[in-house]
Scaffold this motif. Structure first.
Motif: not given
Length: 179
Positions: A68-72
């Motif tokens: 989630v962190s990297v995708y965001f």
């Protein structure tokens, strides 16, 4: 630009620092995972409680926070992808909530590499499973698999993540030094 850096730092670190292994074992087993086995908050130690469901939930949730962190960041702050990935992993290993004593980072690393490249994720997964079946040591499998991922990324991927993958290998080697 500085605002973006602050925003990415905050959500990447805070997501990374959520201690899912500790939270799940406190809720469902009424015990502190840090007092079981190795004292680590990660999937392998949660598995030592004998609860495979909680271990799988820890793996999935720790993976998801990296993803989630990297995708965001990929979606909104593309120029800060490597930074976000690194800060998220650091958040998992050194969470402020646990006096900077967190997990070893492998599941969060998995989520990060899944967001970066599904091919790299598959290389890690296949390598880890093969080594784990062969040697029966999760830590050794994690170290060697992260090295293989770096080498694969360096020689076969066309993105600019080779340095990041090398840094992750060094971090995983460091977090598993006692093993």
């Amino acid at each position: 630009m500085y605002e973006n850096l602050i925003i990415v730092t905050l959500y990447s670190y805070l997501l990374g620092s959520i201690p899912f292994g500790l939270i799940l074992t406190k809720i469902f087993l009424k015990q502190d995972i840090r007092k079981v086995g190795s004292g680590n908050i990660g999937t392998t130690n949660v598995l030592r409680t004998g609860n495979k469901f909680l271990a799988m939930a820890t793996l999935v949730l720790d993976l998801l926070k990296g993803f989630v962190s990297v995708y965001f960041t990929l979606t909104y702050f593309e120029n800060l992808i490597s930074y976000s990935a690194l800060i998220c992993l650091i958040g998992h290993i050194f969470p402020v909530w646990l006096k900077f004593k967190g997990g070893k980072g492998v599941a969060t690393y998995l989520g990060i590499i899944l967001a970066l490249s599904y091919k790299i994720f598959i290389v890690f997964g296949v390598t880890w499973i093969a080594l784990s079946l062969l040697f029966r040591f999760a830590s050794l499998s994690s170290i060697i698999s992260s090295l293989i991922v770096f080498l694969y990324g360096y020689f076969f991927e066309v993105n600019n993540y080779s340095m990041l993958l090398f840094i992750f290998f060094v971090i995983i080697l460091f977090t598993h030094r006692e093993n």
